[in-house]
Design an enzyme around this catalytic site. Structure first.
Site, PDB file in Angstrom:
ATOM      1  N   ARG A  38       0.853  -1.194   0.000  1.00 11.04           N
ATOM      2  CA  ARG A  38       0.000   0.000   0.000  1.00 11.04           C
ATOM      3  C   ARG A  38       0.884   1.238   0.000  1.00 11.04           C
ATOM      4  O   ARG A  38       1.698   1.432   0.916  1.00 11.04           O
ATOM      5  CB  ARG A  38      -0.872   0.045   1.260  1.00 11.04           C
ATOM      6  CG  ARG A  38      -1.686  -1.212   1.470  1.00 11.04           C
ATOM      7  CD  ARG A  38      -3.170  -0.938   1.414  1.00 11.04           C
ATOM      8  NE  ARG A  38      -3.904  -2.195   1.417  1.00 11.04           N
ATOM      9  CZ  ARG A  38      -4.958  -2.448   2.178  1.00 11.04           C
ATOM     10  NH1 ARG A  38      -5.398  -1.520   3.006  1.00 11.04           N
ATOM     11  NH2 ARG A  38      -5.571  -3.608   2.097  1.00 11.04           N
ATOM     12  N   SER A  58     -10.737  -6.304   8.366  1.00  8.53           N
ATOM     13  CA  SER A  58     -11.964  -5.923   7.668  1.00  8.53           C
ATOM     14  C   SER A  58     -12.423  -7.138   6.899  1.00  8.53           C
ATOM     15  O   SER A  58     -11.601  -7.853   6.310  1.00  8.53           O
ATOM     16  CB  SER A  58     -11.714  -4.779   6.688  1.00  8.53           C
ATOM     17  OG  SER A  58     -11.599  -3.577   7.391  1.00  8.53           O
TER      18      SER A  58
HETATM   19  P1  ATP Z   1      -6.938   1.476   8.160  1.00  7.95           P
HETATM   20  O1  ATP Z   1      -8.362   1.896   8.416  1.00  7.95           O
HETATM   21  O2  ATP Z   1      -6.152   1.283   9.405  1.00  7.95           O
HETATM   22  O3  ATP Z   1      -6.258   2.329   7.141  1.00  7.95           O
HETATM   23  P2  ATP Z   1      -7.885  -0.280   6.180  1.00  7.95           P
HETATM   24  O4  ATP Z   1      -9.323  -0.306   6.551  1.00  7.95           O
HETATM   25  O5  ATP Z   1      -7.473   0.638   5.096  1.00  7.95           O
HETATM   26  O6  ATP Z   1      -7.016   0.023   7.505  1.00  7.95           O
HETATM   27  P3  ATP Z   1      -8.099  -2.887   5.017  1.00  7.95           P
HETATM   28  O7  ATP Z   1      -8.062  -2.538   3.572  1.00  7.95           O
HETATM   29  O8  ATP Z   1      -9.397  -3.163   5.625  1.00  7.95           O
HETATM   30  O9  ATP Z   1      -7.349  -1.746   5.847  1.00  7.95           O
HETATM   31  O10 ATP Z   1      -7.055  -4.089   5.251  1.00  7.95           O
HETATM   32  C1  ATP Z   1      -7.284  -5.174   6.131  1.00  7.95           C
HETATM   33  C2  ATP Z   1      -6.315  -5.150   7.293  1.00  7.95           C
HETATM   34  O11 ATP Z   1      -4.985  -5.010   6.844  1.00  7.95           O
HETATM   35  C3  ATP Z   1      -6.509  -3.997   8.243  1.00  7.95           C
HETATM   36  O12 ATP Z   1      -7.531  -4.254   9.157  1.00  7.95           O
HETATM   37  C4  ATP Z   1      -5.148  -3.925   8.931  1.00  7.95           C
HETATM   38  O13 ATP Z   1      -4.997  -4.925   9.916  1.00  7.95           O
HETATM   39  C5  ATP Z   1      -4.223  -4.268   7.801  1.00  7.95           C
HETATM   40  N1  ATP Z   1      -3.682  -3.068   7.163  1.00  7.95           N
HETATM   41  C6  ATP Z   1      -4.285  -2.256   6.288  1.00  7.95           C
HETATM   42  N2  ATP Z   1      -3.482  -1.287   5.849  1.00  7.95           N
HETATM   43  C7  ATP Z   1      -2.303  -1.496   6.483  1.00  7.95           C
HETATM   44  C8  ATP Z   1      -1.051  -0.846   6.446  1.00  7.95           C
HETATM   45  N3  ATP Z   1      -0.843   0.199   5.654  1.00  7.95           N
HETATM   46  N4  ATP Z   1      -0.048  -1.323   7.219  1.00  7.95           N
HETATM   47  C9  ATP Z   1      -0.241  -2.401   7.997  1.00  7.95           C
HETATM   48  N5  ATP Z   1      -1.396  -3.070   8.078  1.00  7.95           N
HETATM   49  C10 ATP Z   1      -2.429  -2.627   7.328  1.00  7.95           C
HETATM   50 MG    MG Z   2     -10.480  -1.910   6.865  1.00  7.18          MG
HETATM   51 MG    MG Z   3     -10.245   0.935   8.098  1.00  6.04          MG
HETATM   52 MG    MG Z   4      -6.299   2.284   5.055  1.00  2.63          MG
END
Ligand code: ATP
Ligand code: MG
Ligand code: MG
Ligand code: MG
Length: 460
Positions: free
Chosen positions: A232, A386
Site C-alpha cells: 500500500r 476488515s
Molecule cells: P486502516 O483503516 O487502518 O487504514 P484499512 O481499513 O485501510 O485500515 P483494510 O483494507 O481493511 O485496511 O485491510 C485489512 C487489514 O490489513 C486492516 O484491518 C489492517 O490490519 C491491515 N492493514 C491495512 N493497511 C495497512 C497498512 N498500511 N499497514 C499495515 N497493516 C495494514
Molecule cells: Mg479496513
Molecule cells: Mg479501516
Molecule cells: Mg487504510
C-alpha cells in the site's frame, strides 16, 4: 571440584558452543589473571570466566586475547559449566562457564553504531538516566536491534500467530493458496497503489489478495487462506500503517448468511490468542519488561455489535460520529474503551458498516443498501480486520466498481469470473504486524515488522 579449584561443579560438562560475545568486561579482575565474557545465544546469556591456569592450559595470552575481544563478536567457547565461587549451595540456574578455550570465529567492529543493551532499555531506565537509542537508529541498524530479548520475543509470537492461524484453518477444511502480487489493475481502488512498468504495460503491486482469492472460490476451492505480502502506497506517516505488510487472508463460500464468516473470526482469534499465551510466556515477559502492558482481555465467545450500536454508544458518551461514515483512529479508540467498560473485552466485532465506506466488491444489506454485510474487528480499540460478504452478481459488481471510479477494463477477468458460475462467498483480511502490535500493547507497527517499509524507509 575440578582441578582442585574451589568451585562447586554441577556435573562438569564439556560444552563446545557457538555464541556471541556481548560484553567482555575489561579489567574487572586484577592484572591479566582473569577475564570475563558474557556470551549470548538467542535469548539466554551466561558469564564465562577465563582464568590463567597451568592445569587448564589457559595462558596469560589467552586471558589477554579474551579481554580485547570486541563486543558482539561471534565466538566458540569450550569449558566447564560450574556454580560461581561465591554461590550459596542450592538449586539455581545461575551457572557460569569456566573457560578452557575461546575461538573468535568472526570479530565485530570495535565501535558499533548501536549496542543491544541500549536498544533493550526500558522507558523507566531511560528516564532514570541510562542511555537508550532512538527509533530511527534502531531501525537503521535493525540487525543489531533485533537481538534484544523484546525483539526475539516479538518475532517468536509472530511465528506462533501464523502457526495458530494455519492449524485452525487447515482443520476447518481450508487450503493455503498464493495469489499473484503483480496486477494489471488495483484491487482496492484509491490512490494507495504502487504503480510499475510490466514490460511496457502499466501494472501495480497487489494492495490485497482480494480479487484472486475470490477467483479461487469461483474455481471451486470453497475455503482458502493466504499469508503473503500486501503493498500500500500509504502517504501518511502513522503508527499503524506500513507500505508493505503481511496480510493474513481468508475467503470462503457461505451457505446462508455472512455471520458464518464472523463466526469463524470469533473462533479463530481466541484460538490464536490462547496459542500465544500457551507457548510464549517467556517472550511476553521479555516484551513486558521493556514495554509494560496488560494481558489482552477477550471473551471465549467473541462479542458482536452492529455499527449502529457502536455509533449509539459513542453518542451516549458525548462523541459525535457520522452514522454513514467510517470511524477514525480516535473514535475507534473511544469505542474500544466504552466496549471494554461495558462488556469487559478488548476484542470484538462491529458489523453492518455503511456501504459508502466499504470497497466496491462489498455486498449491500438486503434490507437497506445504505449498509453492507461487512465488519471490522478490533483489538484494544484499533482495527485489525476488515471482512465482508462479496458481490457475486457480475452486473452489480460492474456497477459498483464504476461508482468507485475503478477502470473496469483492468479487472475484466475478475468480473468475468462471476459469469461462469460462482457461489455466494465472503472473507476477511488481517494485518499480521498489527495483530502483534495490539496484542502486546505496543505503540508502533515498526516494532513488529522485521524490516519495515514506510513512506520514508526502503532500507535496510
Ligand atoms: P486502516 O483503516 O487502518 O487504514 P484499512 O481499513 O485501510 O485500515 P483494510 O483494507 O481493511 O485496511 O485491510 C485489512 C487489514 O490489513 C486492516 O484491518 C489492517 O490490519 C491491515 N492493514 C491495512 N493497511 C495497512 C497498512 N498500511 N499497514 C499495515 N497493516 C495494514
Ligand atoms: Mg479496513
Ligand atoms: Mg479501516
Ligand atoms: Mg487504510
Amino acid at each position: 571440584a575440578k582441578n582442585g579449584k574451589k568451585v562447586s561443579t554441577v556435573k562438569p560438562k564439556r560444552r563446545p558452543k557457538s555464541k556471541e560475545v556481548e560484553r567482555p568486561s575489561k579489567g574487572r579482575s586484577g592484572p591479566t589473571k582473569k577475564g570475563f565474557l558474557i556470551v549470548r545465544q538467542k535469548g539466554s546469556k551466561v558469564q564465562c570466566v577465563v582464568a590463567e591456569s597451568k592445569e587448564n592450559h589457559v595462558s596469560v595470552d589467552m586471558v589477554k586475547f579474551v579481554r580485547q575481544l570486541n563486543r558482539e563478536s561471534f565466538v566458540d567457547v569450550i569449558g566447564y559449566v560450574v556454580l560461581p565461587k561465591d554461590h550459596v549451595t542450592g538449586a539455581t540456574q545461575q551457572v557460569e562457564i569456566q573457560v578452557r578455550k575461546v575461538y573468535c570465529v568472526n570479530s565485530a567492529l570495535q565501535m558499533l553504531p548501536l549496542y543491544v543493551e541500549d536498544a533493550a532499555r526500558s522507558e523507566a531506565d531511560i528516564q532514570a538516566g541510562k542511555p537508550g537509542a532512538n527509533q530511527d537508529t534502531r531501525l537503521n541498524f535493525r540487525v543489531i536491534d533485533l537481538r534484544t530479548p523484546t525483539n526475539q520475543g516479538i518475532f517468536s509470537i509472530q511465528s506462533w500467530i501464523q502457526i495458530g492461524w494455519r492449524e485452525c484453518l487447515l482443520r476447518k477444511g481450508f487450503i493455503e493458496i498464493h495469489s499473484p502480487k503483480l496486477l494489471a489493475g488495483s484491487s482496492e481502488g484509491g490512490s494507495a497503489v504502487f504503480r510499475l512498468d510490466y514490460k511496457g504495460q502499466p501494472a501495480c503491486l497487489a494492495q490485497s489478495p482480494q480479487l484472486h482469492k475470490q477467483m479461487a472460490i469461483c474455481a471451486d476451492f470453497e475455503r482458502v487462506f493466504e499469508v503473503g505480502a500486501v503493498y500500500r502506497a500509504e502517504d501518511s506517516f502513522t503508527h499503524r500503517h506500513l507500505c508493505e505488510f503481511i496480510g493474513l487472508d481468508v475467503e470462503m463460500a457461505i451457505h446462508k448468511h455472512y455471520s458464518e464468516i464472523m463466526d469463524l473470526v470469533g473462533e479463530l482469534f481466541p484460538f490464536i490468542f490462547n496459542k500465544i499465551n500457551e507457548n510464549c510466556q517467556k517472550e511476553l515477559e521479555a516484551i513486558r519488561k521493556q514495554y509494560p502492558f496488560q494481558p489482552l482481555k477477550f471473551l471465549p465467545k467473541t462479542l458482536k455489535l452492529t455499527f449502529a450500536e457502536g455509533i449509539q454508544m459513542l453518542k451516549e458518551a458525548g462523541v459525535q460520529a457520522d452514522p454513514l461514515g467510517d470511524l477514525n483512529t480516535e473514535t475507534e479508540r473511544k469505542l474500544g474503551e466504552l466496549v471494554r467498560e461495558k462488556y469487559d473485552t478488548e476484542f470484538y466485532i462491529l458489523h453492518r458498516y455503511p456501504s459508502a465506506v466499504r470497497p466496491f466488491y462489498t455486498m449491500p444489506c438486503a434490507d437497506d443498501p445504505n449498509y453492507s454485510n461487512s465488519f471490522d474487528v478490533f483489538i484494544r480499540g484499533e482495527e485489525i480486520i476488515s471482512g465482508a460478504q462479496r458481490v457475486h452478481d457480475p452486473e452489480l459488481l460492474t456497477e459498483q466498481a464504476k461508482r468507485f471510479g475503478i477502470d473496469v477494463e483492468t479487472i475484466k477477468t475478475y468480473i468475468d469470473s462471476f459469469r461462469y458460475g460462482a457461489p455466494p462467498h465472503g472473507g476477511f483480511g488481517v494485518g499480521l504486524e498489527r495483530v502483534v502490535m495490539l496484542f502486546c500493547g505496543l505503540n508502533n507497527i515498526r516494532k513488529t515488522s522485521l524490516f519495515s517499509r514506510d513512506p520514508l524507509r526502503l532500507a535496510p
